[in-house]
Design a protein around this motif. Structure first.
Motif, PDB file in Angstrom:
ATOM      1  N   MET A   1       0.845  -1.179   0.000  1.00 44.34           N
ATOM      2  CA  MET A   1       0.000   0.000   0.000  1.00 44.34           C
ATOM      3  C   MET A   1       0.884   1.235   0.000  1.00 44.34           C
ATOM      4  O   MET A   1       2.046   1.181   0.409  1.00 44.34           O
ATOM      5  N   ASN A   2       0.344   2.341  -0.441  1.00 46.83           N
ATOM      6  CA  ASN A   2       1.065   3.600  -0.476  1.00 46.83           C
ATOM      7  C   ASN A   2       0.737   4.382   0.792  1.00 46.83           C
ATOM      8  O   ASN A   2      -0.431   4.555   1.126  1.00 46.83           O
ATOM      9  N   VAL A   3       1.775   4.854   1.496  1.00 49.93           N
ATOM     10  CA  VAL A   3       1.559   5.684   2.675  1.00 49.93           C
ATOM     11  C   VAL A   3       2.248   7.024   2.464  1.00 49.93           C
ATOM     12  O   VAL A   3       3.344   7.095   1.928  1.00 49.93           O
ATOM     13  N   THR A   4       1.555   8.059   2.888  1.00 51.83           N
ATOM     14  CA  THR A   4       2.100   9.406   2.847  1.00 51.83           C
ATOM     15  C   THR A   4       2.178   9.902   4.277  1.00 51.83           C
ATOM     16  O   THR A   4       1.161   9.980   4.965  1.00 51.83           O
ATOM     17  N   ILE A   5       3.391  10.186   4.708  1.00 50.59           N
ATOM     18  CA  ILE A   5       3.633  10.619   6.078  1.00 50.59           C
ATOM     19  C   ILE A   5       4.513  11.858   6.019  1.00 50.59           C
ATOM     20  O   ILE A   5       5.503  11.891   5.287  1.00 50.59           O
ATOM     21  N   THR A   6       4.172  12.863   6.792  1.00 52.46           N
ATOM     22  CA  THR A   6       5.032  14.026   6.915  1.00 52.46           C
ATOM     23  C   THR A   6       6.021  13.722   8.026  1.00 52.46           C
ATOM     24  O   THR A   6       5.642  13.583   9.187  1.00 52.46           O
TER      25      THR A   6
END
Length: 154
Positions: A1-6
């Motif tokens: 899965m694709n995760v976007t985390i700052t």
């Protein structure tokens, strides 16, 4: 899965297996190795980071669980010029490390505490560190460093 985390103010986006722990994602994918892996059971606290400002043991959180969130690691505490923040500086000045393995988790737990309570008592500091273990038993200097950092921040 694709995760976007700052992470430390920088937006990152990566494909991860759904079982990837946040600590492994930070170290192996993002390349921030100050977050240590000590026990993988949430016992030692050496993997402590801040997620949306809250102190979290990253060995118990999946990277997918923090999709869209903000994560702060020890590397993110330094200023733009690389200068240490108040807690990091106090740890150095008060000799609050021995082997240094627990230091990143201790600094992050202390940072969380001081953001919530900028004027803690010694007892409050000790309670806040309850989930972080120092194998060298250097707790006295760690507590003194946090109290010193609090004084400096005020």
């Amino acid at each position: 899965m694709n995760v976007t985390i700052t992470v430390n103010g920088e937006k990152t986006s990566h494909e991860v297996e759904d079982r990837t722990l946040l600590v492994h994602h930070l170290r192996d994918v993002v390349g921030l190795t100050a977050t240590n892996i000590g026990c993988d059971t949430s016992t030692c606290g050496s993997c402590t980071v801040l997620v949306n400002g809250e102190s979290v043991k990253s060995c118990t959180v999946l990277a997918a669980q923090v999709d869209g969130d903000e994560v702060e690691t020890l590397e993110g505490l330094a200023g733009d010029g690389g200068e240490m923040d108040a807690v990091q500086n106090a740890f150095q000045q008060k000799h609050a490390l021995q082997c240094g393995f627990c230091t990143p988790g201790m600094v992050m737990a202390a940072t969380s505490l001081l953001r919530e309570n900028p004027d803690p008592t010694e007892e409050q500091v000790r309670m806040a560190l309850k989930g972080n273990l120092c194998r060298c038993t250097g707790y006295h200097n760690i507590v003194q460093a946090i109290l010193s950092a609090a004084e400096g921040i005020r």
